[in-house]
Design a protein around this motif. Structure first.
Motif, PDB file in Angstrom:
ATOM      1  N   GLY A 254     113.807 107.650   7.335  1.00  0.00           N
ATOM      2  CA  GLY A 254     114.600 107.369   6.147  1.00  0.00           C
ATOM      3  C   GLY A 254     115.083 105.936   6.084  1.00  0.00           C
ATOM      4  N   LEU A 255     114.709 105.116   7.047  1.00  0.00           N
ATOM      5  CA  LEU A 255     115.119 103.710   7.093  1.00  0.00           C
ATOM      6  C   LEU A 255     114.018 102.826   6.511  1.00  0.00           C
ATOM      7  CD1 LEU A 255     116.578 103.655  10.721  1.00  0.00           C
ATOM      8  CD2 LEU A 255     117.828 103.996   8.580  1.00  0.00           C
ATOM      9  N   ASN A 256     114.360 101.575   6.266  1.00  0.00           N
ATOM     10  CA  ASN A 256     113.352 100.639   5.759  1.00  0.00           C
ATOM     11  C   ASN A 256     112.173 100.557   6.731  1.00  0.00           C
ATOM     12  OD1 ASN A 256     115.153 100.232   3.722  1.00  0.00           O
ATOM     13  ND2 ASN A 256     115.426  98.044   4.071  1.00  0.00           N
ATOM     14  N   ARG A 257     110.999 100.511   6.152  1.00  0.00           N
ATOM     15  CA  ARG A 257     109.792 100.531   6.972  1.00  0.00           C
ATOM     16  C   ARG A 257     109.677  99.285   7.829  1.00  0.00           C
ATOM     17  NH1 ARG A 257     103.515 100.595   4.776  1.00  0.00           N
ATOM     18  NH2 ARG A 257     102.532 100.426   6.840  1.00  0.00           N
ATOM     19  N   LYS A 258     109.139  99.483   9.054  1.00  0.00           N
ATOM     20  CA  LYS A 258     108.860  98.367   9.958  1.00  0.00           C
ATOM     21  C   LYS A 258     107.336  98.196  10.003  1.00  0.00           C
ATOM     22  CE  LYS A 258     111.463  97.907  13.522  1.00  0.00           C
ATOM     23  NZ  LYS A 258     112.119  98.116  14.842  1.00  0.00           N
ATOM     24  N   TYR A 259     106.846  97.021   9.562  1.00  0.00           N
ATOM     25  CA  TYR A 259     105.407  96.797   9.421  1.00  0.00           C
ATOM     26  C   TYR A 259     104.812  96.256  10.732  1.00  0.00           C
ATOM     27  CZ  TYR A 259     106.401  97.204   4.437  1.00  0.00           C
ATOM     28  OH  TYR A 259     106.806  97.653   3.205  1.00  0.00           O
ATOM     29  N   PRO A 260     103.866  96.990  11.341  1.00  0.00           N
ATOM     30  CA  PRO A 260     103.210  96.468  12.547  1.00  0.00           C
ATOM     31  C   PRO A 260     102.204  95.380  12.184  1.00  0.00           C
ATOM     32  CG  PRO A 260     102.284  98.602  11.960  1.00  0.00           C
ATOM     33  CD  PRO A 260     103.401  98.340  10.991  1.00  0.00           C
TER      34      PRO A 260
ATOM     35  N   ASP B 288     101.212  81.871  17.661  1.00  0.00           N
ATOM     36  CA  ASP B 288     101.756  81.974  19.016  1.00  0.00           C
ATOM     37  C   ASP B 288     103.051  82.789  19.033  1.00  0.00           C
ATOM     38  OD1 ASP B 288     103.229  80.175  17.582  1.00  0.00           O
ATOM     39  OD2 ASP B 288     103.411  78.688  19.192  1.00  0.00           O
ATOM     40  N   ALA B 289     103.155  83.760  18.129  1.00  0.00           N
ATOM     41  CA  ALA B 289     104.397  84.533  17.971  1.00  0.00           C
ATOM     42  C   ALA B 289     104.723  85.352  19.218  1.00  0.00           C
ATOM     43  CB  ALA B 289     104.294  85.450  16.761  1.00  0.00           C
ATOM     44  N   ARG B 290     106.026  85.545  19.431  1.00  0.00           N
ATOM     45  CA  ARG B 290     106.534  86.399  20.507  1.00  0.00           C
ATOM     46  C   ARG B 290     107.193  87.618  19.886  1.00  0.00           C
ATOM     47  NH1 ARG B 290     110.478  82.417  23.527  1.00  0.00           N
ATOM     48  NH2 ARG B 290     111.492  84.437  23.777  1.00  0.00           N
ATOM     49  N   PRO B 291     107.124  88.779  20.560  1.00  0.00           N
ATOM     50  CA  PRO B 291     107.700  90.002  19.974  1.00  0.00           C
ATOM     51  C   PRO B 291     109.171  89.887  19.624  1.00  0.00           C
ATOM     52  CG  PRO B 291     106.282  90.550  21.825  1.00  0.00           C
ATOM     53  CD  PRO B 291     106.406  89.054  21.819  1.00  0.00           C
ATOM     54  N   ASP B 292     109.953  89.191  20.452  1.00  0.00           N
ATOM     55  CA  ASP B 292     111.390  89.099  20.188  1.00  0.00           C
ATOM     56  C   ASP B 292     111.720  88.085  19.097  1.00  0.00           C
ATOM     57  OD1 ASP B 292     110.495  87.071  21.941  1.00  0.00           O
ATOM     58  OD2 ASP B 292     112.535  86.685  22.636  1.00  0.00           O
ATOM     59  N   LYS B 293     110.705  87.357  18.615  1.00  0.00           N
ATOM     60  CA  LYS B 293     110.921  86.364  17.558  1.00  0.00           C
ATOM     61  C   LYS B 293     110.337  86.803  16.217  1.00  0.00           C
ATOM     62  CE  LYS B 293     112.905  83.269  20.236  1.00  0.00           C
ATOM     63  NZ  LYS B 293     114.314  82.848  20.039  1.00  0.00           N
ATOM     64  N   VAL B 294     109.892  88.039  16.139  1.00  0.00           N
ATOM     65  CA  VAL B 294     109.375  88.603  14.885  1.00  0.00           C
ATOM     66  C   VAL B 294     110.310  89.735  14.487  1.00  0.00           C
ATOM     67  CG1 VAL B 294     107.443  89.800  13.788  1.00  0.00           C
ATOM     68  CG2 VAL B 294     107.008  87.957  15.422  1.00  0.00           C
ATOM     69  N   THR B 295     111.133  89.493  13.462  1.00  0.00           N
ATOM     70  CA  THR B 295     112.172  90.470  13.149  1.00  0.00           C
ATOM     71  C   THR B 295     112.179  90.856  11.666  1.00  0.00           C
ATOM     72  OG1 THR B 295     113.730  88.604  12.995  1.00  0.00           O
ATOM     73  CG2 THR B 295     113.661  89.811  15.082  1.00  0.00           C
ATOM     74  N   SER B 296     113.076  90.258  10.895  1.00  0.00           N
ATOM     75  CA  SER B 296     113.309  90.746   9.535  1.00  0.00           C
ATOM     76  C   SER B 296     113.010  89.700   8.469  1.00  0.00           C
ATOM     77  CB  SER B 296     114.762  91.202   9.391  1.00  0.00           C
ATOM     78  OG  SER B 296     115.643  90.125   9.630  1.00  0.00           O
ATOM     79  N   ILE B 297     112.768  90.220   7.266  1.00  0.00           N
ATOM     80  CA  ILE B 297     112.608  89.409   6.056  1.00  0.00           C
ATOM     81  C   ILE B 297     113.778  89.753   5.138  1.00  0.00           C
ATOM     82  CG2 ILE B 297     111.127  88.895   4.086  1.00  0.00           C
ATOM     83  CD1 ILE B 297     108.805  90.125   5.794  1.00  0.00           C
ATOM     84  N   VAL B 298     114.542  88.758   4.749  1.00  0.00           N
ATOM     85  CA  VAL B 298     115.685  88.972   3.857  1.00  0.00           C
ATOM     86  C   VAL B 298     115.289  88.521   2.455  1.00  0.00           C
ATOM     87  CG1 VAL B 298     118.143  88.552   3.517  1.00  0.00           C
ATOM     88  CG2 VAL B 298     117.179  88.419   5.829  1.00  0.00           C
ATOM     89  N   PHE B 299     115.472  89.377   1.458  1.00  0.00           N
ATOM     90  CA  PHE B 299     115.143  88.983   0.085  1.00  0.00           C
ATOM     91  C   PHE B 299     116.270  89.379  -0.864  1.00  0.00           C
ATOM     92  CE2 PHE B 299     113.507  93.156   0.867  1.00  0.00           C
ATOM     93  CZ  PHE B 299     113.464  93.859  -0.332  1.00  0.00           C
TER      94      PHE B 299
ATOM     95  N   GLN C 242     107.068  94.085  13.039  1.00  0.00           N
ATOM     96  CA  GLN C 242     107.019  94.317  14.482  1.00  0.00           C
ATOM     97  C   GLN C 242     105.691  93.799  15.014  1.00  0.00           C
ATOM     98  OE1 GLN C 242     107.138  98.438  15.682  1.00  0.00           O
ATOM     99  NE2 GLN C 242     107.834  97.945  17.739  1.00  0.00           N
ATOM    100  N   LEU C 243     105.760  92.888  15.970  1.00  0.00           N
ATOM    101  CA  LEU C 243     104.549  92.273  16.506  1.00  0.00           C
ATOM    102  C   LEU C 243     103.844  93.244  17.442  1.00  0.00           C
ATOM    103  CD1 LEU C 243     102.848  89.641  16.646  1.00  0.00           C
ATOM    104  CD2 LEU C 243     104.159  89.035  18.675  1.00  0.00           C
ATOM    105  N   VAL C 244     102.551  93.432  17.201  1.00  0.00           N
ATOM    106  CA  VAL C 244     101.725  94.277  18.057  1.00  0.00           C
ATOM    107  C   VAL C 244     101.006  93.376  19.048  1.00  0.00           C
ATOM    108  CG1 VAL C 244      99.805  95.904  18.138  1.00  0.00           C
ATOM    109  CG2 VAL C 244     101.431  95.976  16.225  1.00  0.00           C
ATOM    110  N   VAL C 245     101.281  93.568  20.322  1.00  0.00           N
ATOM    111  CA  VAL C 245     100.669  92.747  21.368  1.00  0.00           C
ATOM    112  C   VAL C 245      99.575  93.562  22.042  1.00  0.00           C
ATOM    113  CG1 VAL C 245     101.053  91.442  23.490  1.00  0.00           C
ATOM    114  CG2 VAL C 245     102.848  91.552  21.741  1.00  0.00           C
ATOM    115  N   PRO C 246      98.311  93.100  22.028  1.00  0.00           N
ATOM    116  CA  PRO C 246      97.239  93.866  22.682  1.00  0.00           C
ATOM    117  C   PRO C 246      97.459  93.931  24.181  1.00  0.00           C
ATOM    118  CG  PRO C 246      96.453  91.696  22.006  1.00  0.00           C
ATOM    119  CD  PRO C 246      97.836  91.851  21.419  1.00  0.00           C
TER     120      PRO C 246
END
Length: 288
Positions: free
Chosen positions: A49-55, A135-146, A204-208
């Motif tokens: 029920g929360l805003n979707r998190k896009y992988p 070169d993104a890191r998982p902890d640096k990929v968060t939210s989009i504010v609009f 949400q960053l997907v890391v292989p």
């Protein structure tokens, strides 16, 4: 005690006076709020029920739904959206109906649309807006504010460019994009429990995961399907007996070689016996 109380009272009065002086005067009053009743909307996760998190993976576009719903009874002619991202989310595509500003690790875009939003209608942005850095890191990929505004209200405050300049870092200005303009299209998106003109979409960053490469183990394929049997040097069928010991001690002795050695040994034995008899006869004749 009386003197100390009076000093504290005087200090409090000074602070109060400073606060009053800091308030805007009637000539510099804050602008009136936007008369349009807009709600920022996006997709929601049906499980939570929360805003979707896009992988997303590094370098990809975040397919976030950035929409707006008109909650009022009158149409809104023209819209403006402010989009903000942090750190490893990026506004890489620069559209010509948007002004872009950077302040340290914060990027923002102010985009204007001439579209009319009818009462109770929902529109969403069409086009690539937010990307993930390579070169993104998982902890640096968060939210989009609009945040959505009516174009009429933004124009009354100085226009889109002026708002974008306000988001730029010290000594810099906003820059207008040069690529194809973003557009709006009708879309069904759910209203949040408390509709507001500002909302959040998440990435949400997907890391292989790195997996070890399997090492192939060579196996001998015997002829005719029989299992190969290694016979060590020494007595056939008895590993370790009469051999040299250790690993790889010589070549195995086959059955054919054993037969040859047995024949040679028998011949030598016969020759040795014959020689013995001849020598004995000669010795007997000499003595006589």
């Amino acid at each position: 005690m009386t003197a100390r109380f009076a000093a504290r009272l005087a200090l409090g009065a000074s602070v109060l006076a400073a606060g009053v002086a800091a308030l805007p005067s009637a000539g510099h009053a804050a602008p009136a709020p936007d008369s349009a009743t807009l709600a920022a909307v996006t997709e929601r996760d049906p499980a939570t029920g929360l805003n979707r998190k896009y992988p997303v993976k590094a370098g990809e576009v975040v397919p976030a739904a950035l929409g707006v719903t008109n909650l009022g009874d009158a149409p809104v002619k023209g819209l403006v959206v402010q989009i903000r991202v942090l750190d490893d989310l990026d506004l890489a595509v620069k559209h010509d109906n948007c002004w872009y500003a950077v302040d340290s690790n914060l990027e923002s875009a102010w985009c204007g649309f001439d579209s009319e939003l009818a009462a109770k209608q929902t529109l969403a942005i069409v086009g690539d807006v937010v990307t993930v850095k390579a070169d993104a890191r998982p902890d640096k990929v968060t939210s989009i504010v609009f945040h959505w505004y009516s174009k009429q209200w933004v124009d009354a405050q100085g226009g889109v460019q002026q708002f974008a300049d306000g988001d730029a870092g010290q000594g810099t200005k906003a820059v207008r994009g040069t690529e194809a303009a973003l557009t709006l299209a009708e879309r069904e998106l759910p209203l949040p429990e408390t509709p507001r003109p500002i909302n959040f979409a998440y990435a949400q960053l997907v890391v292989p995961t790195s997996q070890p490469t399997p090492t192939a183990t060579p196996t001998a394929t015997p002829t005719g399907g029989a299992e190969p049997t290694a016979v060590p040097t020494g007595t056939a069928g008895a590993p370790g007996e009469g051999g040299t010991g250790g690993d790889g001690g010589g070549l195995p002795v086959t059955g054919a070689n054993i037969g040859v050695l047995a024949g040679v040994g028998g011949a030598l034995l016969l020759l040795g016996g014959g020689g013995y008899l001849i020598a004995r006869r000669r010795r007997t004749r000499f003595v006589a």
